[in-house]
Scaffold this active site. Structure first.
Site, mmCIF file in Angstrom:
data_model
loop_
_atom_site.group_PDB
_atom_site.id
_atom_site.type_symbol
_atom_site.label_atom_id
_atom_site.label_comp_id
_atom_site.label_asym_id
_atom_site.label_seq_id
_atom_site.Cartn_x
_atom_site.Cartn_y
_atom_site.Cartn_z
ATOM 1 N N ARG A 198 -1.335 14.739 6.646
ATOM 2 C CA ARG A 198 -0.371 13.571 6.768
ATOM 3 C C ARG A 198 -0.146 12.914 8.265
ATOM 4 O O ARG A 198 -0.158 11.722 8.425
ATOM 5 C CB ARG A 198 1.097 13.928 6.293
ATOM 6 C CG ARG A 198 1.916 12.427 6.085
ATOM 7 C CD ARG A 198 3.158 12.753 5.319
ATOM 8 N NE ARG A 198 3.973 13.904 5.597
ATOM 9 C CZ ARG A 198 4.551 14.199 6.668
ATOM 10 N NH1 ARG A 198 4.825 13.388 7.571
ATOM 11 N NH2 ARG A 198 4.913 15.460 6.912
ATOM 12 N N TYR A 208 -2.412 -13.774 4.247
ATOM 13 C CA TYR A 208 -2.902 -13.087 3.194
ATOM 14 C C TYR A 208 -1.466 -12.744 2.446
ATOM 15 O O TYR A 208 -0.586 -12.705 2.977
ATOM 16 C CB TYR A 208 -3.403 -11.785 3.583
ATOM 17 C CG TYR A 208 -3.776 -10.748 2.439
ATOM 18 C CD1 TYR A 208 -4.536 -10.829 1.492
ATOM 19 C CD2 TYR A 208 -2.901 -9.757 2.277
ATOM 20 C CE1 TYR A 208 -4.738 -10.265 0.368
ATOM 21 C CE2 TYR A 208 -2.967 -8.769 1.181
ATOM 22 C CZ TYR A 208 -3.789 -9.070 0.521
ATOM 23 O OH TYR A 208 -4.013 -8.203 -0.737
ATOM 24 N N ASP A 216 -4.878 -9.602 12.149
ATOM 25 C CA ASP A 216 -5.547 -9.184 11.305
ATOM 26 C C ASP A 216 -7.087 -9.537 11.065
ATOM 27 O O ASP A 216 -7.246 -10.873 10.865
ATOM 28 C CB ASP A 216 -5.015 -9.536 9.852
ATOM 29 C CG ASP A 216 -5.496 -9.155 8.523
ATOM 30 O OD1 ASP A 216 -6.695 -8.740 8.496
ATOM 31 O OD2 ASP A 216 -4.907 -9.297 7.659
ATOM 32 N N LYS A 273 -11.935 -4.010 2.033
ATOM 33 C CA LYS A 273 -12.659 -5.083 2.028
ATOM 34 C C LYS A 273 -14.181 -5.079 2.596
ATOM 35 O O LYS A 273 -14.800 -3.926 2.257
ATOM 36 C CB LYS A 273 -12.177 -6.439 2.529
ATOM 37 C CG LYS A 273 -10.496 -6.486 2.135
ATOM 38 C CD LYS A 273 -10.484 -7.095 0.432
ATOM 39 C CE LYS A 273 -8.968 -6.922 0.246
ATOM 40 N NZ LYS A 273 -8.147 -7.680 0.986
HETATM 41 C C1 LIG Z 1 -6.872 -7.623 1.327
HETATM 42 C C2 LIG Z 1 -6.258 -7.995 2.748
HETATM 43 C C3 LIG Z 1 -5.175 -7.191 2.957
HETATM 44 C C4 LIG Z 1 -4.514 -6.188 2.398
HETATM 45 O O1 LIG Z 1 -5.451 -5.048 2.285
HETATM 46 P P1 LIG Z 1 -5.290 -3.998 1.116
HETATM 47 O O2 LIG Z 1 -6.111 -2.996 1.377
HETATM 48 O O3 LIG Z 1 -5.318 -4.358 0.030
HETATM 49 O O4 LIG Z 1 -4.035 -3.408 1.391
HETATM 50 C C5 LIG Z 1 -4.767 -7.604 4.306
HETATM 51 N N1 LIG Z 1 -5.248 -8.911 4.808
HETATM 52 C C6 LIG Z 1 -6.183 -9.241 4.351
HETATM 53 C C7 LIG Z 1 -6.798 -10.586 5.266
HETATM 54 C C8 LIG Z 1 -6.887 -9.299 3.222
HETATM 55 O O5 LIG Z 1 -8.021 -10.088 2.715
#
Ligand SMILES: *Cc1c(COP(=O)(O)O)cnc(C)c1O
Length: 379
Positions: free
Chosen positions: A51, A105, A177, A202
């Site tokens: 963890r 997002y 992000d 992604k």
């Molecule tokens: C999908 C996504 C997230 C969240 O990611 P998860 O792995 O689904 O929690 C955050 N920011 C962007 C730009 C995304 O496309």
């Protein structure tokens, strides 16, 4: 690996890899174990424990991710949302204020609108391209500045270097992000961002088969993020860490092919008389094209467009496409199409109607994707 000037293709394969590998292995092994022996004198927090993210396979992945973003340290998380929320939790406390520059997002927006107030945080959403708006949003309690490299799903590129500079001038932690860009296209630490987050679900993993996230930054900042993750229990499992590490090996190849495919599809759609409003930073007509051309290596894998004929035409087009799946994620090897404003996003998306289709390019042959759009538009 040494800090020689390494091209990204090489970094994706070798960055953060121990040489020689364990027992001479070319591939770092999976340590699935939860706990490891420590010296009796060590503090509990120093003992490798699952963890804490200090199992060797977790550590290995974290070295690799730090290398790819050019950061001192990285911490892997159970999802992209775990990365973003842990980054925010690492800097915001009760009474603090966040400047959020972008459209965001859906999950990030939902977290802010549904949970920030309960945590005692306030936030203001501002235009990522309007420094005057950032300045007006400043308050005595402002501690952090959050933005996205390429805004999802509105596909805009804000004044990224300006944002990092603004945050530094006002002693705010800058958080970005970088999911839609990936470090192949842009590395936000190079313009001064403090914390870089990804949904590794992604493009970083790229195979649409696991959930993961990452935050990169200085060792001090990442230690704070890791302590939040440890407290909330949202660390990445070692098996997923192993798979993600494998996915990263082909990151550069995949993303370059996705970028080329997105550009080919965007150019085809922009020239088609049954398509309106193609939004892709690689097109000269995109409002942020010059900025993207200056800062980015490639223009990303995601574009949006609107077929002539409204919602019905959009629905028919999606049904008529044979290669892209009608699914809402992005960054995987298979192309996907979705309608972000037709449900699924928490609240209206500024400037986006329900007939807008988002296309996430996979690694198929560009000609086959273009042919598929051509046949679907003829339907
Ligand atoms: C999908 C996504 C997230 C969240 O990611 P998860 O792995 O689904 O929690 C955050 N920011 C962007 C730009 C995304 O496309």
């Amino acid at each position: 690996m040494s800090d020689m000037q390494t091209r990204f293709e090489t970094l994706a394969v070798h960055g953060g890899e121990p040489r020689p590998g364990a027992d001479g292995s070319v591939v770092f092994p999976i340590y699935q174990g939860t706990v490891f022996e420590a010296d009796p004198g060590d503090a509990a927090a120093d003992a490798p424990y699952i963890r804490l993210g200090t199992n060797p396979t977790q550590r290995h992945l974290q070295h690799r991710l730090a290398a790819l973003e050019g950061a001192e340290a990285a911490v892997a998380t159970a999802s992209g949302m775990a990365a973003i929320t842990a980054a925010l939790h690492s800097v915001l406390g009760v009474g603090d204020h966040l400047i959020a520059a972008g459209a965001f997002y859906g999950g990030t927006l939902q977290f802010l609108t549904e949970h920030a107030a309960r945590l005692g945080w306030t936030f203001e959403i501002v235009d990522p391209d309007d420094e005057g708006a950032w300045r007006r949003a400043l308050r005595p309690g402002t501690k952090a500045f959050l933005t996205e490299t390429i805004t999802n799903p509105t596909i805009r590129i804000g004044d990224l270097a300006g944002a990092a500079r603004f945050a530094r001038e006002h002693a705010l932690t800058s958080i970005i992000d970088n999911t839609l860009a990936t470090p192949v296209v842009f590395r936000p630490h190079t313009v001064g961002f403090d914390l870089v987050c990804h949904s590794a679900t992604k493009a970083l993993n790229g195979h649409s088969d696991l959930a993961a996230g990452v935050v990169t930054g200085s060792s001090t900042r990442i230690a704070h993020v890791a302590s939040v993750l440890c407290a909330y229990g949202s660390t990445l499992d070692p098996h997923a860490a192993f798979l993600l590490s494998r996915g990263l090996k082909t990151l550069a190849l995949r993303v370059r092919q996705q970028n080329a495919n997105a550009l080919a599809v965007a150019e085809f759609l922009a020239a088609h008389d049954r398509i309106a409003d193609v939004r892709y930073p690689g097109l000269a007509a995109h409002p942020d094209h010059r900025r993207a051309a200056e800062w980015f290596d490639g223009f990303g894998s995601v574009l949006t467009f609107r077929p002539v004929g409204g919602n019905e035409a959009a629905e028919l087009l999606i049904k008529s496409l044979q290669l892209p799946y009608a699914a809402s994620s992005l960054g995987g090897v298979e192309s996907l199409v979705t309608r972000p404003a037709a449900g699924g996003h928490p609240g209206p998306i500024p400037g986006m109607s329900a007939d807008v289709i988002r296309f996430s390019a996979g690694i198929e042959a560009a000609e086959d994707l273009v042919d598929d759009f051509a046949q679907a538009l003829g339907a």
